[in-house]
Design an enzyme around this catalytic site. Structure first.
Site, PDB file in Angstrom:
ATOM      1  N   ALA A   1     -18.822 -13.096   1.636  1.00  0.00           N
ATOM      2  CA  ALA A   1     -17.632 -13.850   0.966  1.00  0.00           C
ATOM      3  C   ALA A   1     -16.097 -13.037   1.196  1.00  0.00           C
ATOM      4  O   ALA A   1     -15.116 -13.356   1.582  1.00  0.00           O
ATOM      5  CB  ALA A   1     -17.801 -13.997  -0.271  1.00  0.00           C
TER       6      ALA A   1
ATOM      7  N   ARG B   1     -26.112   6.983  -4.304  1.00  0.00           N
ATOM      8  CA  ARG B   1     -25.349   7.721  -5.416  1.00  0.00           C
ATOM      9  C   ARG B   1     -24.861   9.002  -4.794  1.00  0.00           C
ATOM     10  O   ARG B   1     -25.717  10.009  -4.393  1.00  0.00           O
ATOM     11  CB  ARG B   1     -26.634   7.970  -6.550  1.00  0.00           C
TER      12      ARG B   1
ATOM     13  N   GLY C   1     -21.571  -0.515 -10.228  1.00  0.00           N
ATOM     14  CA  GLY C   1     -21.340  -0.431 -11.607  1.00  0.00           C
ATOM     15  C   GLY C   1     -20.589   0.435 -11.978  1.00  0.00           C
ATOM     16  O   GLY C   1     -19.546   0.842 -11.497  1.00  0.00           O
TER      17      GLY C   1
ATOM     18  N   ASP D   1     -28.587  -4.416 -13.984  1.00  0.00           N
ATOM     19  CA  ASP D   1     -28.500  -4.039 -15.426  1.00  0.00           C
ATOM     20  C   ASP D   1     -27.514  -4.722 -16.352  1.00  0.00           C
ATOM     21  O   ASP D   1     -27.772  -4.941 -17.633  1.00  0.00           O
ATOM     22  CB  ASP D   1     -27.975  -2.458 -15.825  1.00  0.00           C
TER      23      ASP D   1
HETATM   24  O1  F6P Z   1     -29.448  -0.173 -10.692  1.00  0.00           O
HETATM   25  C1  F6P Z   1     -29.490   0.148 -12.092  1.00  0.00           C
HETATM   26  C2  F6P Z   1     -30.924   0.867 -12.251  1.00  0.00           C
HETATM   27  O2  F6P Z   1     -31.853  -0.294 -11.765  1.00  0.00           O
HETATM   28  C3  F6P Z   1     -31.490   1.295 -13.442  1.00  0.00           C
HETATM   29  O3  F6P Z   1     -31.600   0.101 -14.448  1.00  0.00           O
HETATM   30  C4  F6P Z   1     -32.155   2.311 -13.047  1.00  0.00           C
HETATM   31  O4  F6P Z   1     -32.338   2.971 -14.166  1.00  0.00           O
HETATM   32  C5  F6P Z   1     -31.819   2.740 -12.156  1.00  0.00           C
HETATM   33  O5  F6P Z   1     -30.892   1.978 -11.260  1.00  0.00           O
HETATM   34  C6  F6P Z   1     -32.841   3.549 -10.985  1.00  0.00           C
HETATM   35  O6  F6P Z   1     -32.053   3.937 -10.048  1.00  0.00           O
HETATM   36  P1  F6P Z   1     -32.712   4.596  -8.679  1.00  0.00           P
HETATM   37  O7  F6P Z   1     -32.978   3.565  -7.788  1.00  0.00           O
HETATM   38  O8  F6P Z   1     -31.620   5.539  -8.115  1.00  0.00           O
HETATM   39  O9  F6P Z   1     -34.124   5.540  -9.242  1.00  0.00           O
END
Ligand code: F6P
Length: 322
Positions: A22, A72, A102, A128
């Site tokens: 989109a 991340r 998020g 989440d």
């Molecule tokens: O996307 C959010 C989430 O799914 C949380 O609920 C969970 O704690 C986290 O990501 C896990 O992240 P990763 O994939 O970095 O282990």
């Protein structure tokens, strides 16, 4: 505005691709050039950019994950990282940036909006659902349905062998997924960070169920529950009741798969809304959907304000699981 960029950051969420589609198509409709930043803020710092066109968005609406990749990125939280990010945005001539993710994603976005002169708009995309300023975030509905399917399957075996099952669902800080799957899966108990978990009460409930002739108990646990995860909870119950039980951690299964219609529609709406927000010179805000209407929330409110759980669902739960 001539050139915008888009990135996906943090945990991927089903429906991110529908949203990217989109963004790309509405931006091109408005005669904007669109650049995809690979692997979230990591790719911004590394200047890992791809030019996107109408065909880049072909055949992705039904795909889980994110075609841009995500990460991340710890470096983005440092001063040096932020400076590097601003430098890349300026060097690439990016005037508008759309970030899907998020709270972590929006913290970076807020600072970029304040310091770079680039207009920045966020889109809530996390399974989440813990983002203030939108009733639902992209990916939540799919995750709930995926978890629910597993719980339905587990109930078959739980009932056949007459065992209580402790099922952990995602939600590192909040119990949105646990509450919805608990109600829709007919769980006997739901343990979430927002309500105090009392092991004695869980035990009482299991005992009652046995006395009533129930063949199984499903106890849904949010991973962020304050007692410390499903293993600890199950162990404490075992110490008191000494009955055989099983544990299932649904984990990352909940993050994958084809998005539901709801997530595709939400992603489509918010993608278009974010492009239109940039065109109308908005910055430092998140586009969300509240009561069916597009809503704009300052980015800092998305993590500072606490989105409430649905009280009605909380009330229904003990009433229906009898
Ligand atoms: O996307 C959010 C989430 O799914 C949380 O609920 C969970 O704690 C986290 O990501 C896990 O992240 P990763 O994939 O970095 O282990």
């Amino acid at each position: 505005m001539r050139r915008i960029a888009v990135l996906t950051s943090g945990g991927d969420a089903p429906g991110m691709n529908a949203c990217l589609r989109a963004v790309i198509r509405s931006a091109i409709h408005h005669h904007l050039e669109v650049t995809g930043i690979m692997q979230g803020y990591r790719g911004l710092l590394d200047a890992d950019l791809r030019s996107l066109n109408l065909r880049s968005a072909a055949n992705i609406i039904q795909r889980g994950g994110t075609i841009l990749g995500t990460a991340r990125c710890e470096e983005m939280k440092t001063e040096a990282g932020m400076e590097k990010a601003i430098e890349v945005l300026h060097k690439e001539g990016i005037e508008g940036l759309i970030t899907l993710g998020g709270d972590g994603t929006f913290r970076g976005a807020r600072e970029l909006s304040d310091r770079s002169g680039v207009k920045v708009v966020g889109i809530p995309a996390t399974i989440d659902n813990d983002v203030y300023g939108t009733d639902f975030s992209i990916g939540f509905d799919t995750a709930v349905n995926t978890a629910l399917e597993s719980i339905d399957r587990i109930r078959d075996t739980a009932e056949s062998l007459q065992r209580p099952f402790f099922i952990e669902v995602m939600g590192k800080n909040r119990g949105f997924i646990a509450l919805e799957v608990g109600v829709s899966g007919g769980a006997e108990s739901v343990l979430i960070p927002e309500t105090k978990t009392m092991i004695e009460k869980v035990c009482r409930r299991i005992n009652q169920d046995i006395k009533r002739g129930k063949k199984s108990s499903i106890i849904v646990v949010a991973e962020g529950d304050e007692v410390g995860g499903v293993f600890r909870i199950a162990q404490q119950v075992w110490e008191r009741l000494g009955i055989e039980y099983r544990i299932c951690v649904l984990g990352h299964v909940q993050r994958g798969g084809s998005p539901t219609a709801r997530d595709r529609i939400l992603g489509s709406k918010l993608g278009v809304a974010a492009v239109e927000a940039l065109i109308s010179d908005q910055t430092g805000c998140m586009v969300g959907e509240v009561k069916g209407e597009i809503a704009y929330t300052p980015l800092e409110d998305t993590w500072r304000k606490v989105k409430p759980l649905d009280d009605y669902l909380l009330r229904l739960l003990p009433l229906l699981a009898t």
